[in-house]
Design a protein around this motif. Structure first.
Motif, PDB file in Angstrom:
ATOM      1  N   LYS A  49       0.930  -0.898  -0.035  1.00 36.43           N
ATOM      2  CA  LYS A  49       0.448   0.067   0.303  1.00 36.43           C
ATOM      3  C   LYS A  49       1.026   1.313   0.536  1.00 36.43           C
ATOM      4  O   LYS A  49       2.039   1.802   0.937  1.00 36.43           O
ATOM      5  N   TYR A  50       1.326   1.823  -1.155  1.00 31.31           N
ATOM      6  CA  TYR A  50       2.462   2.944  -1.183  1.00 31.31           C
ATOM      7  C   TYR A  50       1.555   4.384  -0.301  1.00 31.31           C
ATOM      8  O   TYR A  50       0.130   4.141  -0.619  1.00 31.31           O
ATOM      9  N   THR A  51       2.283   5.134  -0.436  1.00 33.78           N
ATOM     10  CA  THR A  51       1.952   6.327   0.353  1.00 33.78           C
ATOM     11  C   THR A  51       1.716   7.122  -1.065  1.00 33.78           C
ATOM     12  O   THR A  51       2.843   7.459  -2.012  1.00 33.78           O
ATOM     13  N   SER A  52       0.577   8.206  -1.874  1.00 32.67           N
ATOM     14  CA  SER A  52       0.196   7.894  -2.815  1.00 32.67           C
ATOM     15  C   SER A  52      -1.167   9.234  -3.181  1.00 32.67           C
ATOM     16  O   SER A  52      -1.442   9.282  -2.143  1.00 32.67           O
ATOM     17  N   ALA A  53      -1.117   9.889  -3.587  1.00 34.58           N
ATOM     18  CA  ALA A  53      -1.260  10.912  -4.480  1.00 34.58           C
ATOM     19  C   ALA A  53      -3.229  10.696  -4.714  1.00 34.58           C
ATOM     20  O   ALA A  53      -4.015  11.493  -4.545  1.00 34.58           O
ATOM     21  N   PHE A  54      -3.202   9.376  -4.545  1.00 35.79           N
ATOM     22  CA  PHE A  54      -4.572   9.131  -5.634  1.00 35.79           C
ATOM     23  C   PHE A  54      -5.798   8.789  -4.712  1.00 35.79           C
ATOM     24  O   PHE A  54      -6.984   8.195  -4.472  1.00 35.79           O
ATOM     25  N   TYR A  55      -5.409   8.872  -3.062  1.00 36.52           N
ATOM     26  CA  TYR A  55      -6.596   8.639  -2.074  1.00 36.52           C
ATOM     27  C   TYR A  55      -6.838   9.857  -2.066  1.00 36.52           C
ATOM     28  O   TYR A  55      -8.313   9.894  -0.804  1.00 36.52           O
ATOM     29  N   GLY A  56      -7.084  10.638  -2.184  1.00 42.58           N
ATOM     30  CA  GLY A  56      -7.663  12.334  -2.565  1.00 42.58           C
ATOM     31  C   GLY A  56      -9.465  12.089  -1.906  1.00 42.58           C
ATOM     32  O   GLY A  56     -10.060  12.147  -0.422  1.00 42.58           O
ATOM     33  N   PRO A  57      -9.635  11.090  -3.259  1.00 43.38           N
ATOM     34  CA  PRO A  57     -11.659  11.430  -2.693  1.00 43.38           C
ATOM     35  C   PRO A  57     -11.458  10.657  -1.845  1.00 43.38           C
ATOM     36  O   PRO A  57     -12.981  10.849  -0.953  1.00 43.38           O
ATOM     37  N   PHE A  58     -10.966   9.397  -1.252  1.00 44.83           N
ATOM     38  CA  PHE A  58     -11.096   8.699  -0.333  1.00 44.83           C
ATOM     39  C   PHE A  58     -11.140   9.132   0.744  1.00 44.83           C
ATOM     40  O   PHE A  58     -12.490   8.872   1.802  1.00 44.83           O
ATOM     41  N   ARG A  59     -10.594  10.087   1.329  1.00 42.76           N
ATOM     42  CA  ARG A  59     -10.342  10.923   2.450  1.00 42.76           C
ATOM     43  C   ARG A  59     -12.021  11.644   2.412  1.00 42.76           C
ATOM     44  O   ARG A  59     -12.177  12.231   3.364  1.00 42.76           O
ATOM     45  N   ASP A  60     -11.866  12.089   1.261  1.00 40.67           N
ATOM     46  CA  ASP A  60     -13.465  12.831   1.414  1.00 40.67           C
ATOM     47  C   ASP A  60     -14.380  12.318   1.955  1.00 40.67           C
ATOM     48  O   ASP A  60     -14.748  12.471   2.583  1.00 40.67           O
ATOM     49  N   ALA A  61     -14.749  10.271   0.732  1.00 39.43           N
ATOM     50  CA  ALA A  61     -15.431   9.750   1.499  1.00 39.43           C
ATOM     51  C   ALA A  61     -15.802   9.420   3.254  1.00 39.43           C
ATOM     52  O   ALA A  61     -17.451   9.252   3.563  1.00 39.43           O
ATOM     53  N   VAL A  62     -14.211   9.629   3.613  1.00 39.39           N
ATOM     54  CA  VAL A  62     -14.965   9.051   4.822  1.00 39.39           C
ATOM     55  C   VAL A  62     -14.404   9.997   6.371  1.00 39.39           C
ATOM     56  O   VAL A  62     -14.079  10.344   7.517  1.00 39.39           O
ATOM     57  N   GLU A  63     -14.330  11.267   5.530  1.00 41.89           N
ATOM     58  CA  GLU A  63     -14.123  12.705   6.316  1.00 41.89           C
ATOM     59  C   GLU A  63     -12.637  12.640   7.136  1.00 41.89           C
ATOM     60  O   GLU A  63     -13.123  12.805   8.312  1.00 41.89           O
ATOM     61  N   SER A  64     -12.095  11.682   6.677  1.00 42.57           N
ATOM     62  CA  SER A  64     -10.676  12.040   7.890  1.00 42.57           C
ATOM     63  C   SER A  64     -10.206  13.939   7.371  1.00 42.57           C
ATOM     64  O   SER A  64      -9.685  14.373   6.661  1.00 42.57           O
ATOM     65  N   GLY A  65      -9.482  13.064   8.988  1.00 43.46           N
ATOM     66  CA  GLY A  65      -9.121  15.133   9.323  1.00 43.46           C
ATOM     67  C   GLY A  65      -7.508  14.842   9.523  1.00 43.46           C
ATOM     68  O   GLY A  65      -6.901  15.017  10.451  1.00 43.46           O
ATOM     69  N   LEU A  66      -6.787  14.148   8.623  1.00 42.39           N
ATOM     70  CA  LEU A  66      -5.464  13.896   8.441  1.00 42.39           C
ATOM     71  C   LEU A  66      -4.546  14.767   8.504  1.00 42.39           C
ATOM     72  O   LEU A  66      -5.167  15.988   7.785  1.00 42.39           O
ATOM     73  N   THR A  67      -3.903  15.291   9.843  1.00 41.41           N
ATOM     74  CA  THR A  67      -3.324  15.897   9.767  1.00 41.41           C
ATOM     75  C   THR A  67      -1.385  15.193   9.781  1.00 41.41           C
ATOM     76  O   THR A  67      -1.100  14.203   9.814  1.00 41.41           O
ATOM     77  N   GLY A  68      -0.293  16.701   8.563  1.00 40.37           N
ATOM     78  CA  GLY A  68       0.772  15.367   8.023  1.00 40.37           C
ATOM     79  C   GLY A  68       0.403  14.535   6.797  1.00 40.37           C
ATOM     80  O   GLY A  68      -0.206  14.471   6.344  1.00 40.37           O
ATOM     81  N   ASP A  69       0.976  13.904   6.778  1.00 43.69           N
ATOM     82  CA  ASP A  69       1.123  12.465   5.721  1.00 43.69           C
ATOM     83  C   ASP A  69       1.219  10.917   6.455  1.00 43.69           C
ATOM     84  O   ASP A  69       1.909  10.824   7.707  1.00 43.69           O
ATOM     85  N   ARG A  70       1.600   9.856   5.918  1.00 43.31           N
ATOM     86  CA  ARG A  70       1.662   8.622   5.949  1.00 43.31           C
ATOM     87  C   ARG A  70       2.659   8.174   5.171  1.00 43.31           C
ATOM     88  O   ARG A  70       3.025   6.849   5.352  1.00 43.31           O
ATOM     89  N   THR A  71       3.805   9.270   5.214  1.00 43.73           N
ATOM     90  CA  THR A  71       4.780   8.485   4.203  1.00 43.73           C
ATOM     91  C   THR A  71       6.006   7.827   5.548  1.00 43.73           C
ATOM     92  O   THR A  71       6.634   7.235   4.997  1.00 43.73           O
ATOM     93  N   THR A  72       5.916   7.646   6.779  1.00 41.16           N
ATOM     94  CA  THR A  72       6.757   6.740   7.863  1.00 41.16           C
ATOM     95  C   THR A  72       6.158   5.098   7.834  1.00 41.16           C
ATOM     96  O   THR A  72       7.112   4.388   8.367  1.00 41.16           O
TER      97      THR A  72
END
Length: 331
Positions: free
Chosen positions: A202-225
């Motif tokens: 599971k890659y840290t990808s720019a293609f997840y944006g609409p999914f984060r809208d769908a789950v109303e994500s409050g992501l701060t930062g990123d998941r690169t680690t």
């Protein structure tokens, strides 16, 4: 008389492309309805389905509309449904994910009551939908995702999802050791029959944006680690070896189209079923371009799904599952 074709006039590959029936007969790869899994979102407290602006045609379901969507998928010949819950209340440890009455667990029970075992009920095993910070795990005192503390939460999630009736769990957080930890928890609790679909690459990808809208994500930062670096392909094989050793029943590459090379390498390595996830950004791109009249929508959808099959996927998670299944069934 010269054929005008050069030295070997009898060799004409185009003969096998002459008619639709002939092309269908010699096709090397096909998308079958049973290859497809429908990802679906269910929103706690929703009175009616909520359309997603970034994913035209996709909604956050109510409990009732989710039941109907599951029946629709079953009738179309789709094999499975992957459920994601959107809780009303989120907190630092993702409490809704381990609450037996959390929206995802309720939705699993709803779908199980509606379709029984006729449709494979799959559930996302990750904390990102229920944490207020949007990360896939719990954070330590420095704001970093704590791998081992997160594994304990995943084990709790696995048990409530299995007890709700999920047949396949999808640990998607990319925590080291997650498959083995969840497998042990399930087995010790008597859930040996529940399968694990490992999100192996599971890659840290720019293609997840609409999914984060769908789950109303409050992501701060990123998941690169913790998610895999897009620059790396061999690393996916290391993740694959670990997941298989820990007891994965199926493995997955995510996203799909940008990582077909990785999908091919994974498929060549294993004897277990291989899945690909056509993620929200892939869906949104095709829908957006088709909406502008720049590409032929149905042909683009079908071509993208064939790409997964050609690269070695046995199973494809796609938001077009029902539509594509109906079209595939018509031949």
């Amino acid at each position: 008389m010269s054929s005008g074709y050069g030295e070997f006039p009898g060799t004409r590959p185009r003969r096998l492309r002459a008619t639709p029936a002939l092309r269908r007969m010699v096709a090397e790869h096909r998308v079958h309805p049973a290859d497809l899994v429908l990802p679906a979102f269910v929103r706690e407290g929703a009175a009616e389905p909520v359309p997603l602006a970034s994913m035209p045609g996709v909604v956050q379901h109510t409990r009732d509309s989710l039941r109907k969507a599951a029946v629709e998928a079953l009738e179309a010949g789709v094999s499975g449904i992957m459920l994601f819950g959107v809780p009303e209340t989120k907190d630092a440890v993702g409490s809704a994910g381990t609450d037996p009455e959390g929206i995802l667990q309720v939705a699993i029970r709803d779908v199980r009551a509606e379709v029984g075992e006729a449709l494979v009920i799959m559930s996302d095993l990750c904390l990102d939908e229920s944490t207020d910070h949007g990360h896939c795990g719990v954070l330590d005192g420095h704001g970093r995702v704590d791998n081992d503390a997160t594994l304990a939460r995943y084990a709790e999630m696995a048990l409530v999802q299995a007890e709700a009736g999920a047949r396949v769990l999808g640990p998607s957080g990319m925590m080291d050791g997650q498959i083995g930890h969840v497998r042990r928890a399930l087995d010790e609790a008597g859930h040996q029959e529940v399968s694990l679909l490992a999100y192996t690459a599971k890659y840290t990808s720019a293609f997840y944006g609409p999914f984060r809208d769908a789950v109303e994500s409050g992501l701060t930062g990123d998941r690169t680690t913790y998610q895999q670096d897009p620059a790396n392909a061999r690393e996916a094989l290391r993740e694959l070896a670990l997941d298989l050793a820990e007891g994965a029943d199926m493995v997955m590459v995510k996203p799909g189209l940008p990582y077909l090379d990785v999908l091919r390498r994974v498929a060549d390595e294993v004897a277990v079923p291989v899945a690909a996830y056509q993620v929200s950004g892939e869906y949104a791109m095709i829908e957006a371009a088709a909406g502008q009249g720049w590409i032929e929508r149905e042909r683009a959808i079908d071509e993208s799904l064939l790409a997964f099959k050609r690269a070695g996927a046995d199973v494809v998670l796609t938001y077009w599952a029902v539509e594509a299944a109906r079209r595939a069934a018509r031949g």
